[in-house]
Design a protein around this motif. Sequence first.
Motif: not given
Length: 263
Positions: A12, A38, A58, A60-61, A140, A142, A155, A184-185, A192, A204, A210
Amino acid sequence: SWLEDNSVVVTGAGSGLGRAIVRRFVEEGAQVVAFDKSEDKLHDLKDKLGDTVETVAGDVRSTADNDRACARAVEAFGKLDTFIGNAGLWDFNRSLPDTPAEQLASGFDELFGVNVKGYVLGVKAALPALRASRGSVVLTLSNAAFYPGGGGPLYVASKHAGVGLVKQLAYELAPEVRVNGVAPGGMDTDLRGPAALGLSDTAIGEVIPINDLMAQGSALRIAPQPEDYVGAYVLLAAKAQSVTVTGSVFDVSSFGILPRFNG
Ligand code: NAD
């Protein structure tokens, strides 16, 4: 610098927090493979950072794509010291009552596929090289790894699952490989949601103010940018700084502290 000659894979890595991690790790002397779905974002990253960064496009799945990303690090840099699982999807606070039943199973599979399966497959792909280097994993997570309300049930459950992964993998992979998380916050990124929930076309920041919410509603009254969260990754990846640290999640969200009414 703390990460001199560290070889790192970041998933990511194309935007937001992942991109900030790549920039800072390069500044700290690391050699980085930036892995993202992407190609456009990866081209842009390569334009800005040049030959210090290898890019792998690529998903990640996919086991094969994770294998390719980790193999690239070993080919290009001779080893892999740190695997950073970071690619994620958000559910835009979609609650269980508000999720149409016909979207729920596919939305769950897509979100957990990235946020949980992506981390499992990534660590599996990185493991032989991490064992050889006595390296480490940083995932990472959250504020949603600890507290409700930072997302809907999909989530929040996926990030709580991330805490379980950190603990279990730290247990299984000791003593060779350390495994930790960073939580992180909120931050304004390109984050997305699952296409299956109709949430893949907006970011977001386009839906939620935010920066205002964080500045007004967080204990420290700041609107953190992605780079503000990166110090914890540097600390955990740097072997000499974190020699005793495994199975730990560094909550850098401040969401455990309520804002003072008169602060
Ligand atoms: P972002 O969308 O800017 O970055 C995530 C990157 O992951 C994107 O470049 C995207 O292309 C990539 N990605 C998505 N699905 C992928 C897949 N299947 N395969 C490969 N790459 C894929 O968002 P961000 O906010 O920087 O998110 C990074 C991490 O931070 C996520 O794990 C997220 O849950 C977490 N996080 C974000 C916030 C926030 O408020 N933005 C808060 C807490 C935690």
